[in-house]
Design a protein around this motif. Structure first.
Motif, PDB file in Angstrom:
ATOM      1  N   ALA A  85      25.039  -2.203  15.760  1.00 48.09           N
ATOM      2  CA  ALA A  85      25.179  -3.617  16.128  1.00 48.09           C
ATOM      3  C   ALA A  85      26.647  -4.034  16.096  1.00 48.09           C
ATOM      4  N   TYR A  86      27.377  -3.580  15.087  1.00 49.91           N
ATOM      5  CA  TYR A  86      28.806  -3.907  14.988  1.00 49.91           C
ATOM      6  C   TYR A  86      29.571  -3.343  16.178  1.00 49.91           C
ATOM      7  N   ARG A  87      29.308  -2.088  16.508  1.00 47.62           N
ATOM      8  CA  ARG A  87      30.023  -1.453  17.616  1.00 47.62           C
ATOM      9  C   ARG A  87      29.691  -2.117  18.943  1.00 47.62           C
ATOM     10  N   THR A  88      28.440  -2.498  19.117  1.00 50.42           N
ATOM     11  CA  THR A  88      28.053  -3.202  20.336  1.00 50.42           C
ATOM     12  C   THR A  88      28.806  -4.518  20.447  1.00 50.42           C
ATOM     13  N   LEU A  89      28.887  -5.248  19.349  1.00 52.97           N
ATOM     14  CA  LEU A  89      29.610  -6.513  19.339  1.00 52.97           C
ATOM     15  C   LEU A  89      31.105  -6.292  19.557  1.00 52.97           C
ATOM     16  N   ALA A  90      31.683  -5.319  18.863  1.00 49.87           N
ATOM     17  CA  ALA A  90      33.118  -5.070  18.963  1.00 49.87           C
ATOM     18  C   ALA A  90      33.513  -4.590  20.362  1.00 49.87           C
ATOM     19  N   ASP A  91      32.617  -3.910  21.060  1.00 45.76           N
ATOM     20  CA  ASP A  91      32.920  -3.395  22.391  1.00 45.76           C
ATOM     21  C   ASP A  91      32.641  -4.408  23.502  1.00 45.76           C
ATOM     22  N   HIS A  92      32.085  -5.561  23.153  1.00 39.92           N
ATOM     23  CA  HIS A  92      31.771  -6.581  24.157  1.00 39.92           C
ATOM     24  C   HIS A  92      33.063  -7.087  24.795  1.00 39.92           C
ATOM     25  N   PRO A  93      33.095  -7.242  26.125  1.00 39.05           N
ATOM     26  CA  PRO A  93      34.325  -7.673  26.804  1.00 39.05           C
ATOM     27  C   PRO A  93      34.876  -9.014  26.305  1.00 39.05           C
ATOM     28  N   ALA A  94      33.997  -9.951  25.965  1.00 40.63           N
ATOM     29  CA  ALA A  94      34.480 -11.248  25.480  1.00 40.63           C
ATOM     30  C   ALA A  94      35.198 -11.100  24.135  1.00 40.63           C
ATOM     31  N   VAL A  95      34.654 -10.245  23.275  1.00 38.08           N
ATOM     32  CA  VAL A  95      35.281 -10.006  21.972  1.00 38.08           C
ATOM     33  C   VAL A  95      36.609  -9.284  22.165  1.00 38.08           C
ATOM     34  N   GLN A  96      36.637  -8.295  23.060  1.00 37.58           N
ATOM     35  CA  GLN A  96      37.873  -7.572  23.340  1.00 37.58           C
ATOM     36  C   GLN A  96      38.953  -8.521  23.875  1.00 37.58           C
ATOM     37  N   GLY A  97      38.559  -9.430  24.763  1.00 35.92           N
ATOM     38  CA  GLY A  97      39.511 -10.397  25.306  1.00 35.92           C
ATOM     39  C   GLY A  97      40.066 -11.320  24.232  1.00 35.92           C
ATOM     40  N   ALA A  98      39.184 -11.808  23.377  1.00 35.16           N
ATOM     41  CA  ALA A  98      39.621 -12.685  22.296  1.00 35.16           C
ATOM     42  C   ALA A  98      40.543 -11.941  21.330  1.00 35.16           C
ATOM     43  N   ALA A  99      40.224 -10.689  21.038  1.00 30.59           N
ATOM     44  CA  ALA A  99      41.069  -9.903  20.139  1.00 30.59           C
ATOM     45  C   ALA A  99      42.450  -9.678  20.753  1.00 30.59           C
ATOM     46  N   GLY A 100      42.498  -9.464  22.047  1.00 31.15           N
ATOM     47  CA  GLY A 100      43.790  -9.291  22.716  1.00 31.15           C
ATOM     48  C   GLY A 100      44.632 -10.553  22.649  1.00 31.15           C
ATOM     49  N   ILE A 101      43.986 -11.698  22.821  1.00 31.65           N
ATOM     50  CA  ILE A 101      44.700 -12.976  22.742  1.00 31.65           C
ATOM     51  C   ILE A 101      45.235 -13.188  21.324  1.00 31.65           C
ATOM     52  N   VAL A 102      44.404 -12.901  20.338  1.00 33.85           N
ATOM     53  CA  VAL A 102      44.825 -13.068  18.942  1.00 33.85           C
ATOM     54  C   VAL A 102      45.984 -12.131  18.628  1.00 33.85           C
ATOM     55  N   ARG A 103      45.894 -10.859  19.075  1.00 34.35           N
ATOM     56  CA  ARG A 103      46.986  -9.910  18.841  1.00 34.35           C
ATOM     57  C   ARG A 103      48.281 -10.407  19.460  1.00 34.35           C
ATOM     58  N   ALA A 104      48.197 -10.927  20.677  1.00 31.76           N
ATOM     59  CA  ALA A 104      49.391 -11.423  21.361  1.00 31.76           C
ATOM     60  C   ALA A 104      49.996 -12.612  20.620  1.00 31.76           C
ATOM     61  N   LYS A 105      49.150 -13.524  20.165  1.00 30.89           N
ATOM     62  CA  LYS A 105      49.645 -14.699  19.443  1.00 30.89           C
ATOM     63  C   LYS A 105      50.282 -14.295  18.113  1.00 30.89           C
ATOM     64  N   VAL A 106      49.661 -13.369  17.404  1.00 41.05           N
ATOM     65  CA  VAL A 106      50.224 -12.915  16.129  1.00 41.05           C
ATOM     66  C   VAL A 106      51.556 -12.237  16.374  1.00 41.05           C
ATOM     67  N   SER A 107      51.616 -11.388  17.383  1.00 39.27           N
ATOM     68  CA  SER A 107      52.860 -10.695  17.708  1.00 39.27           C
ATOM     69  C   SER A 107      53.948 -11.694  18.091  1.00 39.27           C
ATOM     70  N   GLU A 108      53.566 -12.683  18.855  1.00 42.38           N
ATOM     71  CA  GLU A 108      54.516 -13.712  19.300  1.00 42.38           C
ATOM     72  C   GLU A 108      55.018 -14.532  18.121  1.00 42.38           C
ATOM     73  N   THR A 109      54.135 -14.879  17.214  1.00 37.62           N
ATOM     74  CA  THR A 109      54.475 -15.729  16.082  1.00 37.62           C
ATOM     75  C   THR A 109      55.267 -14.976  15.017  1.00 37.62           C
ATOM     76  N   THR A 110      54.852 -13.748  14.719  1.00 33.79           N
ATOM     77  CA  THR A 110      55.478 -13.013  13.626  1.00 33.79           C
ATOM     78  C   THR A 110      56.595 -12.092  14.076  1.00 33.79           C
ATOM     79  N   GLY A 111      56.627 -11.753  15.341  1.00 28.25           N
ATOM     80  CA  GLY A 111      57.625 -10.824  15.827  1.00 28.25           C
ATOM     81  C   GLY A 111      57.224  -9.375  15.623  1.00 28.25           C
ATOM     82  N   LEU A 112      56.044  -9.141  15.092  1.00 30.46           N
ATOM     83  CA  LEU A 112      55.575  -7.772  14.906  1.00 30.46           C
ATOM     84  C   LEU A 112      55.196  -7.188  16.256  1.00 30.46           C
ATOM     85  N   GLY A 113      55.456  -5.928  16.422  1.00 34.24           N
ATOM     86  CA  GLY A 113      55.094  -5.265  17.663  1.00 34.24           C
ATOM     87  C   GLY A 113      56.175  -5.312  18.717  1.00 34.24           C
TER      88      GLY A 113
END
Length: 76
Positions: free
Chosen positions: A29-57
């Motif tokens: 169930a976790y893998r199905t949820l984690a692989d869902h395109p909407a979750v992947q998109g949201a995770a990408g947005i969060v990663r970008a915002k964190v990288s932008e805010t903290t300068g990491l990456g």
């Protein structure tokens, strides 16, 4: 970090109590949820915002593939 450890501990206890079949069901169930395109998109947005805010990456790896450790100035 504490939240990750707490979640892992809770998952371990619940998995141990429920048995291997229930654990496998939870993992699927976790893998199905984690692989869902909407979750992947949201995770990408969060990663970008964190990288932008903290300068990491933003640092490029060196020729050997490792990042240089940051230089921390000495306190006088």
């Amino acid at each position: 970090m504490k939240g990750i450890l707490l979640g892992a501990a809770i998952g371990y206890v619940l998995g141990a109590r429920a048995g291997r079949q229930r654990y496998d069901q939870i993992v699927r169930a976790y893998r199905t949820l984690a692989d869902h395109p909407a979750v992947q998109g949201a995770a990408g947005i969060v990663r970008a915002k964190v990288s932008e805010t903290t300068g990491l990456g933003r640092h490029q790896p060196h020729a050997n593939g490792h990042r240089r450790d940051p230089v921390i100035p000495r306190a006088n």
